[in-house]
Motif scaffolding. Structure first.
Motif, PDB file in Angstrom:
ATOM      1  N   LEU A  69      51.137  29.339  -2.122  1.00 32.53           N
ATOM      2  CA  LEU A  69      50.647  28.767  -0.865  1.00 32.53           C
ATOM      3  C   LEU A  69      49.517  29.657  -0.369  1.00 32.53           C
ATOM      4  N   GLY A  70      48.647  29.079   0.403  1.00 30.40           N
ATOM      5  CA  GLY A  70      47.515  29.829   0.931  1.00 30.40           C
ATOM      6  C   GLY A  70      47.031  29.220   2.231  1.00 30.40           C
ATOM      7  N   GLY A  71      46.290  29.994   3.007  1.00 32.72           N
ATOM      8  CA  GLY A  71      45.798  29.473   4.276  1.00 32.72           C
ATOM      9  C   GLY A  71      44.696  30.337   4.852  1.00 32.72           C
ATOM     10  N   LEU A  72      44.055  29.791   5.858  1.00 33.57           N
ATOM     11  CA  LEU A  72      42.996  30.474   6.592  1.00 33.57           C
ATOM     12  C   LEU A  72      43.377  30.535   8.065  1.00 33.57           C
ATOM     13  N   SER A  73      42.969  31.613   8.730  1.00 39.24           N
ATOM     14  CA  SER A  73      43.262  31.779  10.149  1.00 39.24           C
ATOM     15  C   SER A  73      42.048  32.365  10.844  1.00 39.24           C
ATOM     16  N   TYR A  74      41.771  31.855  12.032  1.00 42.91           N
ATOM     17  CA  TYR A  74      40.708  32.425  12.859  1.00 42.91           C
ATOM     18  C   TYR A  74      41.187  32.462  14.303  1.00 42.91           C
ATOM     19  N   VAL A  75      41.135  33.645  14.902  1.00 47.75           N
ATOM     20  CA  VAL A  75      41.593  33.836  16.275  1.00 47.75           C
ATOM     21  C   VAL A  75      40.500  34.549  17.058  1.00 47.75           C
ATOM     22  N   GLN A  76      40.224  34.057  18.260  1.00 47.81           N
ATOM     23  CA  GLN A  76      39.251  34.692  19.135  1.00 47.81           C
ATOM     24  C   GLN A  76      39.876  34.830  20.520  1.00 47.81           C
ATOM     25  N   SER A  77      39.768  36.029  21.089  1.00 43.52           N
ATOM     26  CA  SER A  77      40.340  36.254  22.414  1.00 43.52           C
ATOM     27  C   SER A  77      39.386  37.096  23.242  1.00 43.52           C
ATOM     28  N   TRP A  78      39.495  36.955  24.561  1.00 46.36           N
ATOM     29  CA  TRP A  78      38.650  37.730  25.443  1.00 46.36           C
ATOM     30  C   TRP A  78      39.396  38.010  26.751  1.00 46.36           C
ATOM     31  N   GLN A  79      39.038  39.123  27.361  1.00 52.60           N
ATOM     32  CA  GLN A  79      39.641  39.541  28.618  1.00 52.60           C
ATOM     33  C   GLN A  79      38.546  40.096  29.521  1.00 52.60           C
ATOM     34  N   ASP A  80      38.483  39.596  30.734  1.00 50.73           N
ATOM     35  CA  ASP A  80      37.524  40.070  31.727  1.00 50.73           C
ATOM     36  C   ASP A  80      38.299  40.257  33.026  1.00 50.73           C
ATOM     37  N   SER A  81      38.633  41.501  33.345  1.00 50.37           N
ATOM     38  CA  SER A  81      39.511  41.744  34.489  1.00 50.37           C
ATOM     39  C   SER A  81      38.988  42.891  35.344  1.00 50.37           C
ATOM     40  N   VAL A  82      39.314  42.820  36.616  1.00 46.49           N
ATOM     41  CA  VAL A  82      38.957  43.857  37.586  1.00 46.49           C
ATOM     42  C   VAL A  82      40.190  44.143  38.438  1.00 46.49           C
ATOM     43  N   ARG A  83      40.517  45.441  38.586  1.00 49.01           N
ATOM     44  CA  ARG A  83      41.623  45.844  39.447  1.00 49.01           C
ATOM     45  C   ARG A  83      41.039  46.547  40.672  1.00 49.01           C
ATOM     46  N   MET A  84      41.472  46.089  41.844  1.00 54.23           N
ATOM     47  CA  MET A  84      40.931  46.620  43.102  1.00 54.23           C
ATOM     48  C   MET A  84      42.066  47.077  43.999  1.00 54.23           C
ATOM     49  N   LEU A  85      41.780  48.086  44.800  1.00 54.70           N
ATOM     50  CA  LEU A  85      42.721  48.613  45.776  1.00 54.70           C
ATOM     51  C   LEU A  85      42.137  48.375  47.165  1.00 54.70           C
ATOM     52  N   THR A  86      42.912  47.705  48.036  1.00 55.76           N
ATOM     53  CA  THR A  86      42.439  47.346  49.372  1.00 55.76           C
ATOM     54  C   THR A  86      43.337  47.994  50.420  1.00 55.76           C
ATOM     55  N   ASP A  87      42.725  48.661  51.403  1.00 53.61           N
ATOM     56  CA  ASP A  87      43.528  49.298  52.446  1.00 53.61           C
ATOM     57  C   ASP A  87      43.802  48.314  53.581  1.00 53.61           C
ATOM     58  N   ALA A  88      44.524  48.784  54.587  1.00 54.53           N
ATOM     59  CA  ALA A  88      44.907  47.905  55.700  1.00 54.53           C
ATOM     60  C   ALA A  88      43.703  47.390  56.467  1.00 54.53           C
ATOM     61  N   GLY A  89      42.593  48.129  56.440  1.00 53.17           N
ATOM     62  CA  GLY A  89      41.411  47.690  57.155  1.00 53.17           C
ATOM     63  C   GLY A  89      40.550  46.724  56.379  1.00 53.17           C
ATOM     64  N   GLY A  90      40.947  46.404  55.142  1.00 53.95           N
ATOM     65  CA  GLY A  90      40.201  45.448  54.343  1.00 53.95           C
ATOM     66  C   GLY A  90      39.143  46.072  53.449  1.00 53.95           C
ATOM     67  N   THR A  91      39.045  47.406  53.448  1.00 49.71           N
ATOM     68  CA  THR A  91      38.085  48.066  52.574  1.00 49.71           C
ATOM     69  C   THR A  91      38.612  48.067  51.143  1.00 49.71           C
ATOM     70  N   ALA A  92      37.789  47.589  50.202  1.00 54.31           N
ATOM     71  CA  ALA A  92      38.217  47.452  48.812  1.00 54.31           C
ATOM     72  C   ALA A  92      37.528  48.489  47.938  1.00 54.31           C
ATOM     73  N   LEU A  93      38.283  49.025  46.974  1.00 58.14           N
ATOM     74  CA  LEU A  93      37.766  49.986  46.013  1.00 58.14           C
ATOM     75  C   LEU A  93      38.101  49.500  44.613  1.00 58.14           C
TER      76      LEU A  93
END
Length: 311
Positions: free
Chosen positions: A5-29
Protein backbone atom coordinates in the motif's frame (compact mmCIF):
# COMPACT_ATOMS: atom_id res chain seq x y z
CA UNK A 1 2.39 -12.50 -3.88
CA UNK A 2 3.70 -9.18 -2.66
CA UNK A 3 1.04 -7.06 -0.95
CA UNK A 4 1.63 -3.32 -0.71
CA UNK A 5 0.00 0.00 0.00
CA UNK A 6 1.15 3.54 -0.56
CA UNK A 7 -0.06 7.10 -0.19
CA UNK A 8 0.70 10.79 -0.31
CA UNK A 9 0.08 13.38 2.40
CA UNK A 10 0.28 17.16 2.45
CA UNK A 11 -0.40 19.25 5.56
CA UNK A 12 -0.17 23.01 5.94
CA UNK A 13 -0.73 24.88 9.19
CA UNK A 14 -0.29 28.42 10.43
CA UNK A 15 -0.57 30.30 13.71
CA UNK A 16 -0.80 34.06 14.18
CA UNK A 17 -1.34 34.97 17.83
CA UNK A 18 -0.80 37.87 20.21
CA UNK A 19 -0.92 37.69 24.01
CA UNK A 20 -1.68 40.93 25.84
CA UNK A 21 -1.86 41.94 29.49
CA UNK A 22 -4.42 44.62 30.43
CA UNK A 23 -4.56 46.38 33.79
CA UNK A 24 -7.65 47.68 35.59
CA UNK A 25 -7.27 51.06 33.90
CA UNK A 26 -7.44 49.54 30.43
CA UNK A 27 -3.76 49.96 29.59
CA UNK A 28 -2.62 47.04 27.42
CA UNK A 29 0.88 45.59 27.10
CA UNK A 30 1.83 43.11 24.40
CA UNK A 31 3.81 40.35 26.09
CA UNK A 32 4.19 37.93 23.18
CA UNK A 33 3.45 37.56 19.47
CA UNK A 34 3.91 34.43 17.37
CA UNK A 35 3.84 34.09 13.58
CA UNK A 36 4.28 30.46 12.52
CA UNK A 37 3.86 28.77 9.13
CA UNK A 38 4.59 25.09 8.56
CA UNK A 39 4.02 22.66 5.71
CA UNK A 40 4.86 19.01 5.21
CA UNK A 41 4.69 16.75 2.17
CA UNK A 42 5.11 13.02 2.75
CA UNK A 43 5.22 9.77 0.82
CA UNK A 44 4.40 6.68 2.86
CA UNK A 45 3.99 3.00 2.16
CA UNK A 46 4.80 -0.57 3.05
CA UNK A 47 5.15 -3.93 1.36
CA UNK A 48 4.69 -7.49 2.67
CA UNK A 49 6.80 -10.34 1.31
CA UNK A 50 6.05 -13.99 2.25
CA UNK A 51 9.27 -15.67 3.36
CA UNK A 52 7.47 -19.03 3.60
CA UNK A 53 3.95 -20.37 3.88
CA UNK A 54 3.80 -19.33 7.54
CA UNK A 55 6.24 -16.38 7.78
CA UNK A 56 5.77 -12.83 6.40
CA UNK A 57 8.10 -9.82 6.39
CA UNK A 58 6.75 -6.27 6.11
CA UNK A 59 8.97 -3.25 5.43
CA UNK A 60 7.76 0.33 5.22
CA UNK A 61 8.47 3.93 5.97
CA UNK A 62 7.45 7.54 5.66
CA UNK A 63 9.56 9.95 3.60
CA UNK A 64 8.79 13.56 4.52
CA UNK A 65 9.88 17.07 3.65
CA UNK A 66 9.09 19.80 6.18
CA UNK A 67 9.47 23.57 6.00
CA UNK A 68 9.00 25.81 9.02
CA UNK A 69 9.04 29.58 9.49
CA UNK A 70 8.43 30.89 12.99
CA UNK A 71 8.93 34.39 14.34
CA UNK A 72 8.37 34.98 18.05
CA UNK A 73 8.71 38.28 19.89
CA UNK A 74 8.46 38.96 23.62
CA UNK A 75 9.04 42.06 25.71
CA UNK A 76 12.76 41.34 26.17
CA UNK A 77 13.75 39.41 23.05
CA UNK A 78 12.71 38.14 19.65
CA UNK A 79 13.79 35.17 17.55
CA UNK A 80 13.35 33.62 14.12
CA UNK A 81 13.57 29.94 13.22
CA UNK A 82 13.55 28.75 9.63
CA UNK A 83 13.85 25.05 8.92
CA UNK A 84 13.82 22.88 5.83
CA UNK A 85 14.27 19.20 6.56
CA UNK A 86 13.94 15.93 4.69
CA UNK A 87 13.91 12.65 6.57
CA UNK A 88 12.47 9.15 6.84
CA UNK A 89 10.84 7.22 9.68
CA UNK A 90 11.12 3.47 8.98
CA UNK A 91 8.94 0.58 10.12
CA UNK A 92 9.29 -3.21 9.92
CA UNK A 93 7.41 -6.24 11.18
CA UNK A 94 7.74 -10.03 11.15
CA UNK A 95 4.65 -12.21 11.53
CA UNK A 96 4.37 -15.97 12.01
CA UNK A 97 1.04 -17.73 11.46
CA UNK A 98 1.60 -21.47 12.04
CA UNK A 99 -2.05 -22.28 11.28
CA UNK A 100 -5.30 -20.39 10.66
CA UNK A 101 -6.48 -18.52 13.74
CA UNK A 102 -3.04 -18.05 15.31
CA UNK A 103 -0.55 -15.22 14.78
CA UNK A 104 2.65 -14.09 16.48
CA UNK A 105 4.24 -10.79 15.45
CA UNK A 106 7.18 -8.49 16.15
CA UNK A 107 7.02 -4.88 14.96
CA UNK A 108 9.21 -1.75 15.01
CA UNK A 109 7.92 1.75 14.29
CA UNK A 110 9.17 5.33 14.60
CA UNK A 111 7.92 8.91 14.41
CA UNK A 112 9.09 12.45 15.05
CA UNK A 113 7.64 15.89 15.73
CA UNK A 114 9.22 19.17 14.67
CA UNK A 115 10.28 21.71 17.27
CA UNK A 116 9.59 25.42 16.94
CA UNK A 117 10.61 28.18 19.33
CA UNK A 118 9.94 28.87 22.97
CA UNK A 119 10.74 31.38 25.71
CA UNK A 120 13.11 30.22 28.45
CA UNK A 121 12.85 31.30 32.12
CA UNK A 122 15.27 34.19 31.43
CA UNK A 123 12.90 35.65 28.85
CA UNK A 124 15.08 34.70 25.86
CA UNK A 125 13.63 33.20 22.67
CA UNK A 126 15.30 29.90 21.83
CA UNK A 127 14.79 27.00 19.42
CA UNK A 128 13.29 23.66 20.44
CA UNK A 129 14.76 20.32 19.37
CA UNK A 130 12.46 17.89 17.55
CA UNK A 131 11.39 14.90 19.60
CA UNK A 132 11.53 11.35 18.27
CA UNK A 133 9.70 8.21 19.31
CA UNK A 134 10.74 4.60 18.61
CA UNK A 135 8.55 1.63 19.53
CA UNK A 136 9.14 -2.12 19.58
CA UNK A 137 6.14 -4.37 20.18
CA UNK A 138 5.42 -8.10 20.16
CA UNK A 139 2.08 -9.84 20.31
CA UNK A 140 -0.03 -12.97 20.01
CA UNK A 141 -3.46 -13.21 18.41
CA UNK A 142 -5.61 -16.30 18.69
CA UNK A 143 -9.07 -17.30 17.46
CA UNK A 144 -10.57 -20.32 19.22
CA UNK A 145 -14.14 -20.96 18.22
CA UNK A 146 -16.17 -17.91 19.25
CA UNK A 147 -13.32 -16.30 21.21
CA UNK A 148 -10.76 -13.82 19.83
CA UNK A 149 -7.73 -13.12 22.00
CA UNK A 150 -5.14 -10.35 21.46
CA UNK A 151 -2.17 -9.89 23.80
CA UNK A 152 0.72 -7.49 23.27
CA UNK A 153 3.85 -6.16 24.96
CA UNK A 154 5.53 -2.90 23.93
CA UNK A 155 8.41 -0.63 24.75
CA UNK A 156 8.92 2.95 23.53
CA UNK A 157 11.91 5.27 23.72
CA UNK A 158 11.13 8.99 23.58
CA UNK A 159 14.01 11.45 23.04
CA UNK A 160 14.00 15.24 23.57
CA UNK A 161 10.43 15.27 24.89
CA UNK A 162 8.58 18.55 24.35
CA UNK A 163 6.44 19.35 27.38
CA UNK A 164 4.74 22.39 28.94
CA UNK A 165 6.32 24.31 31.84
CA UNK A 166 5.17 27.31 33.85
CA UNK A 167 7.39 30.42 33.73
CA UNK A 168 7.85 32.80 36.66
CA UNK A 169 5.69 35.40 34.88
CA UNK A 170 2.72 33.01 34.88
CA UNK A 171 2.83 32.09 31.18
CA UNK A 172 2.96 28.48 29.98
CA UNK A 173 5.69 27.66 27.47
CA UNK A 174 7.19 24.53 25.91
CA UNK A 175 10.60 23.05 26.72
CA UNK A 176 12.71 20.01 25.91
CA UNK A 177 12.74 18.27 29.26
CA UNK A 178 14.70 15.05 28.54
CA UNK A 179 14.28 11.45 27.46
CA UNK A 180 11.70 8.89 28.53
CA UNK A 181 10.77 5.24 28.24
CA UNK A 182 7.37 3.59 28.16
CA UNK A 183 6.74 -0.11 28.75
CA UNK A 184 3.38 -1.78 28.87
CA UNK A 185 1.08 -4.70 28.18
CA UNK A 186 -2.36 -4.81 26.60
CA UNK A 187 -4.97 -7.56 26.51
CA UNK A 188 -8.28 -7.68 24.65
CA UNK A 189 -10.88 -10.44 24.40
CA UNK A 190 -13.85 -10.62 22.07
CA UNK A 191 -16.54 -13.27 22.55
CA UNK A 192 -19.39 -14.03 20.14
CA UNK A 193 -22.21 -15.24 22.36
CA UNK A 194 -25.43 -16.90 21.33
CA UNK A 195 -28.46 -14.96 20.18
CA UNK A 196 -26.41 -12.36 18.24
CA UNK A 197 -24.77 -11.12 21.44
CA UNK A 198 -21.13 -10.00 21.43
CA UNK A 199 -18.90 -9.09 24.39
CA UNK A 200 -15.66 -7.11 23.98
CA UNK A 201 -13.28 -6.21 26.79
CA UNK A 202 -9.72 -5.06 27.31
CA UNK A 203 -7.14 -3.79 29.76
CA UNK A 204 -3.83 -1.93 29.53
CA UNK A 205 -1.07 -1.54 32.11
CA UNK A 206 1.94 0.67 31.48
CA UNK A 207 4.86 2.49 33.07
CA UNK A 208 6.02 5.79 31.52
CA UNK A 209 9.03 7.42 33.16
CA UNK A 210 11.54 10.18 32.51
CA UNK A 211 14.97 8.53 32.19
CA UNK A 212 17.08 11.63 31.53
CA UNK A 213 16.20 14.99 33.06
CA UNK A 214 17.16 18.19 31.20
CA UNK A 215 14.35 20.37 32.57
CA UNK A 216 16.20 22.09 35.37
CA UNK A 217 13.12 21.58 37.56
CA UNK A 218 13.09 20.03 41.02
CA UNK A 219 11.24 16.90 40.01
CA UNK A 220 9.42 14.94 42.69
CA UNK A 221 7.75 12.59 40.21
CA UNK A 222 9.32 11.11 37.05
CA UNK A 223 6.09 9.84 35.49
CA UNK A 224 5.44 11.18 31.99
CA UNK A 225 2.49 13.61 31.83
CA UNK A 226 -0.98 12.55 30.68
CA UNK A 227 -0.06 8.85 30.19
CA UNK A 228 -2.48 6.82 32.40
CA UNK A 229 -1.02 4.01 34.50
CA UNK A 230 -3.84 1.68 33.45
CA UNK A 231 -7.13 1.61 31.57
CA UNK A 232 -10.09 -0.79 31.42
CA UNK A 233 -12.76 -1.03 28.76
CA UNK A 234 -15.81 -3.21 27.99
CA UNK A 235 -18.68 -3.25 25.52
CA UNK A 236 -21.78 -5.37 24.98
CA UNK A 237 -23.60 -5.50 21.64
CA UNK A 238 -26.55 -7.36 20.16
CA UNK A 239 -27.57 -7.72 16.54
CA UNK A 240 -31.22 -7.84 15.48
CA UNK A 241 -33.54 -7.20 12.55
CA UNK A 242 -35.18 -3.78 12.37
CA UNK A 243 -37.72 -4.21 9.60
CA UNK A 244 -35.65 -4.75 6.47
CA UNK A 245 -32.49 -3.40 8.16
CA UNK A 246 -29.73 -5.37 9.88
CA UNK A 247 -29.15 -3.48 13.14
CA UNK A 248 -26.83 -3.65 16.14
CA UNK A 249 -27.26 -1.96 19.50
CA UNK A 250 -24.18 -1.51 21.72
CA UNK A 251 -23.21 -0.09 25.11
CA UNK A 252 -19.64 0.61 26.15
CA UNK A 253 -17.62 1.88 29.10
CA UNK A 254 -13.96 2.84 29.54
CA UNK A 255 -12.22 3.70 32.78
CA UNK A 256 -9.03 5.78 32.55
CA UNK A 257 -6.70 5.30 35.50
CA UNK A 258 -4.50 7.85 37.29
CA UNK A 259 -2.25 10.29 35.41
CA UNK A 260 -0.68 13.72 35.88
CA UNK A 261 -0.75 17.01 33.97
CA UNK A 262 2.87 18.24 33.88
CA UNK A 263 6.45 17.71 35.03
CA UNK A 264 6.49 21.21 36.49
CA UNK A 265 5.48 21.04 40.20
CA UNK A 266 3.87 24.50 39.86
CA UNK A 267 1.71 23.34 36.95
CA UNK A 268 1.15 19.70 37.87
CA UNK A 269 -2.35 18.47 38.73
CA UNK A 270 -3.83 14.98 39.22
CA UNK A 271 -5.59 13.65 36.13
CA UNK A 272 -7.45 10.55 35.06
CA UNK A 273 -9.67 8.38 37.26
CA UNK A 274 -12.80 8.99 35.21
CA UNK A 275 -15.36 6.78 33.47
CA UNK A 276 -16.43 7.22 29.85
CA UNK A 277 -19.72 5.66 28.69
CA UNK A 278 -21.57 5.44 25.41
CA UNK A 279 -24.50 3.96 23.50
CA UNK A 280 -24.61 3.22 19.78
CA UNK A 281 -26.99 1.99 17.10
CA UNK A 282 -25.84 0.81 13.65
CA UNK A 283 -28.22 -0.22 10.88
CA UNK A 284 -27.47 -1.42 7.33
CA UNK A 285 -29.59 -2.21 4.29
CA UNK A 286 -28.04 -2.77 0.88
CA UNK A 287 -25.77 0.16 0.11
CA UNK A 288 -27.14 2.27 2.94
CA UNK A 289 -25.88 2.48 6.51
CA UNK A 290 -27.03 4.56 9.47
CA UNK A 291 -25.15 5.15 12.72
CA UNK A 292 -26.26 6.96 15.88
CA UNK A 293 -23.98 7.45 18.88
CA UNK A 294 -24.31 8.99 22.32
CA UNK A 295 -21.28 9.73 24.51
CA UNK A 296 -20.87 10.42 28.22
CA UNK A 297 -24.36 9.17 29.00
CA UNK A 298 -24.02 9.79 32.76
CA UNK A 299 -22.59 13.32 32.42
CA UNK A 300 -19.31 12.36 34.07
CA UNK A 301 -16.60 14.99 34.67
CA UNK A 302 -12.85 14.46 34.51
CA UNK A 303 -9.58 16.10 33.53
CA UNK A 304 -9.13 14.63 30.07
CA UNK A 305 -6.64 17.15 28.64
CA UNK A 306 -4.89 15.37 25.76
CA UNK A 307 -1.26 16.33 25.11
CA UNK A 308 -0.48 14.65 21.80
CA UNK A 309 -1.02 10.90 21.77
CA UNK A 310 -1.51 9.40 25.27
CA UNK A 311 -0.43 6.01 23.83
Amino acid sequence: RIEWLGGLSYVQSWQDSVRMLTDAGGTALTIESVDRHESEAALFGEGTVPLSDVLDLTLGGRLFDTTLHEHRAVATDEGLKELSQTGITPSASLSWHPHPGRLFYLRYGSAQRQGGTTVNPNGDVQALDEDTLRTLEAGWRETAGAIDLDFGLYGSWWHDIQSDVLLTNGLVETANIGNGSITGAELSIKARLGGEWQLDGGAMLQSALLTRDMSGLKLHDRRLPVVPSWTLRASLARGFALGSWDAKLSANARYVGPARLSFDPALDRPMGNYLETGLGLDARRGRWSLALEGRNMFNARGDSFAYGNPL
